[in-house]
Design a protein around this motif. Structure first.
Motif, short mmCIF file in Angstrom:
data_model
loop_
_atom_site.label_atom_id
_atom_site.label_comp_id
_atom_site.label_asym_id
_atom_site.label_seq_id
_atom_site.Cartn_x
_atom_site.Cartn_y
_atom_site.Cartn_z
N ASP A 21 -3.21 12.55 -23.95
CA ASP A 21 -2.37 12.20 -24.90
C ASP A 21 -1.80 13.55 -25.49
OD1 ASP A 21 -4.41 12.50 -26.59
OD2 ASP A 21 -4.56 10.95 -27.59
N ILE A 22 -1.26 13.71 -26.62
CA ILE A 22 -0.77 15.02 -27.25
C ILE A 22 -2.07 16.06 -27.31
CG2 ILE A 22 0.26 16.23 -29.15
CD1 ILE A 22 2.19 13.75 -29.61
N VAL A 52 -2.75 7.96 -20.05
CA VAL A 52 -1.88 9.34 -19.93
C VAL A 52 -0.61 9.23 -20.61
CG1 VAL A 52 -1.36 8.79 -17.46
CG2 VAL A 52 -1.29 11.05 -18.31
N ALA A 53 -0.13 10.04 -21.32
CA ALA A 53 1.22 10.11 -22.09
C ALA A 53 2.10 11.14 -21.30
CB ALA A 53 1.11 10.52 -23.58
N SER A 54 3.37 11.04 -21.51
CA SER A 54 4.27 11.84 -20.52
C SER A 54 4.11 13.43 -20.74
CB SER A 54 5.82 11.54 -21.12
OG SER A 54 6.07 11.74 -22.31
N ILE A 55 3.50 13.72 -21.95
CA ILE A 55 3.25 15.18 -21.92
C ILE A 55 1.76 15.64 -21.50
CG2 ILE A 55 1.84 14.75 -24.28
CD1 ILE A 55 3.64 17.52 -24.73
N LEU A 57 1.40 14.29 -18.23
CA LEU A 57 2.07 13.92 -16.84
C LEU A 57 2.83 15.49 -16.97
CD1 LEU A 57 3.60 10.51 -16.66
CD2 LEU A 57 1.54 11.42 -15.52
N ARG A 58 3.36 15.81 -17.84
CA ARG A 58 4.24 17.27 -17.81
C ARG A 58 3.26 18.43 -17.22
NH1 ARG A 58 6.49 20.43 -22.98
NH2 ARG A 58 6.79 22.49 -21.99
#
Lengths: 106, 388
Positions: A21-22, A52-55, A57-58
């Motif tokens: 996450d973040i 898993v958060a989008s950050i 994944l980034r």
């Protein structure tokens, strides 16, 4: 998020355990950026990643693209079903290759 | 702050002590020194003047040093105004209590000039630094508040009424987790179409907000083009242009998951493109909820020249379409479970036709689920309801 790096010369394996996450993304950002700038093969052992958060994944995508630009590849090893589904639903399956190793899934 | 500018208050009931301190401070170059003879006078002086330092005796008639410190602690001013407690050599316990109440430091009687100088100057220096930090924080907060107001104004108002002979309502929600965020929501009419847009930047805070504003501005710029109707009739065209612009030079790989949909108002035909976004929820007139899962392509900003794929579904009178960001579905409770998609499906299935603006209620449900955990992610949603 805890990470362990096994350096094997031109390749490296990064084992991640915890939530991407973040705060997890902050932990992995620098190691991923460094390794993706120098390795031709980067293997991310995702078996221990529970979310898993989008950050997150980034950072994985940025590393995959950096390795890919030099002709190498980044592979996600054994993500759990929920994490794999997030990657697929997010339209990132073509950028983040997933490989499964039956033996290490137990 | 240079020494002569500092404003100092000396509080002591013994005139000789005050005179001595005043002389010492004057010798150090301080010119703005006031005095008070008890706690009440001290508090009145502190109310009237913005001091940089107070030298405070403990034992005084009327109101003692403890009383002054307690009053300043109660209203929070102790955090902004440093107090140097004046104590006798044998007063260790009272000094400890004063420091627990928030005093910055202490000096002992009889005063050692070198020690007095060191304590006063270092306390003033710390005060100047903390003032600077506080003012900087205040300025940044003001800027962020202004940015938040601007960002929230980018979300269009909800709508209820008739467009091109079709009776419909649109509920809209934008709720950044911090002051500003990376979610965007929009709806507008072009020709015989109603366009819905929802996006989610893969980050939070100011950087994501800039990416959000850039994406939104480019989307709206497309509506001004002469070929806008064609671009949105086949929304994969509009999305392809956005993607190519965002992907150029995007080394940081910040990306935007996006859902762009065009509803033909005359027929109810909805053409949508899903760029990595959560599949929208489609509820038909009987209350059954299905998902629009067709993958149109990767999120915006990652792969230049992607050819996005569109899919088409029919929306009938009584149907609803809900598009939202993962701030809803990935909200966490205290046990780290996520709110998930099933609860969203249930919410949509159970919606009463008469409920106006239900998205606020959905946010309320998510907040209850989070049970006081700080908002995990930005939230944005758009709900289209075709009247039966």
């Amino acid at each position: 998020m805890q990470i362990q790096i096994k350096d094997a010369g031109s390749t490296a394996t990064v084992t991640m355990v915890g939530r991407l996450d973040i705060s997890g993304a902050e932990v992995v950002a620098l190691p991923l950026a460094t390794l993706s700038g120098s390795k031709n093969g980067l293997f991310i052992d995702m078996a221990g990643v529970t979310f898993v958060a989008s950050i997150g994944l980034r950072h994985l995508v940025a590393a995959a693209k950096a390795v890919g630009r030099r002709g190498g590849r980044l592979v996600l090893l054994n993500p759990n079903a929920a994490v794999a589904e997030v990657i697929t639903t997010s339209g990132l399956a073509d950028l983040l290759l997933i490989e499964r190793d039956g033996a290490s899934q137990s | 702050m240079s020494t002569p500018d500092a404003k100092i208050l000396v509080v002591d009931d013994v005139a000789d002590n005050r005179d001595l301190l005043l002389r010492r401070l004057a010798r150090l170059g301080f010119q703005q020194i006031d005095q008070a003879t008890n706690g009440h006078e001290a508090l009145a002086a502190i109310d009237a003047t913005d001091y940089d330092l107070v030298l405070l005796d403990i034992m005084m008639p009327e109101l003692d040093g403890f009383g002054v410190l307690e009053a300043l602690k109660r209203d929070g001013r102790i955090n902004e105004l440093p107090i140097l407690v004046i104590s006798a050599l044998n007063e260790i316990e009272p000094v400890v209590r004063c420091i627990e109440l928030g005093a910055a430091d202490f000096i002992v009687k009889p005063f050692n000039p070198t020690l007095l100088r060191a304590r006063v100057l270092s306390t003033l220096e710390k005060k100047a630094l903390s003032d600077l930090t506080r003012n900087e924080l205040k300025r940044k907060q003001l800027e962020l508040n202004e940015a938040r107001t601007l960002q929230l104004s980018l979300a269009p108002p909800p709508f209820a009424g008739t467009i091109a002979g079709r009776s419909l309502s649109i509920d809209v929600l934008l709720d950044p987790a911090k002051e500003v965020g990376g979610d965007l929501v929009d709806h507008f009419r072009i020709d015989d179409m109603l366009v819905l847009a929802l996006g989610d930047v893969s980050d939070k805070g100011a950087g994501a907000a800039l990416m959000m504003a850039r994406t939104h501005a480019m989307l709206r710029a497309l509506t001004a083009r002469p070929d806008a109707a064609d671009l949105f009739r086949e929304p994969q065209q509009a999305l392809g242009i956005l993607n190519t612009a965002l992907a150029a030079g995007n080394d940081s790989c910040m990306f935007v998951t996006f859902l762009l949909a065009s509803l033909q108002l005359a027929t109810g035909s909805l053409t949508y493109v899903r760029a990595g976004h959560i599949p929208p929820f489609h509820r038909n007139g009987t209350g059954k909820v299905a998902r629009l899962r067709c993958m149109g392509g990767p999120p915006l900003g990652l792969v230049e020249d992607t050819a996005y794929q569109a899919d088409t579904v029919m929306l009938n009178p009584g149907d609803r379409l809900l598009v939202l960001t993962d701030g809803f579905t990935e909200a966490h409770d205290l046990a780290d479970s996520v709110y998930g998609e099933t609860r969203i499906e249930e919410f949509l299935a159970d919606l009463a036709p008469s409920e106006a603006r239900p998205l606020k209620r959905l946010v309320g449900q998510v907040r209850v689920f989070e049970a006081g955990r700080p908002a995990f992610d930005d939230m944005a949603a758009i709900l289209l309801s075709l009247e039966p």
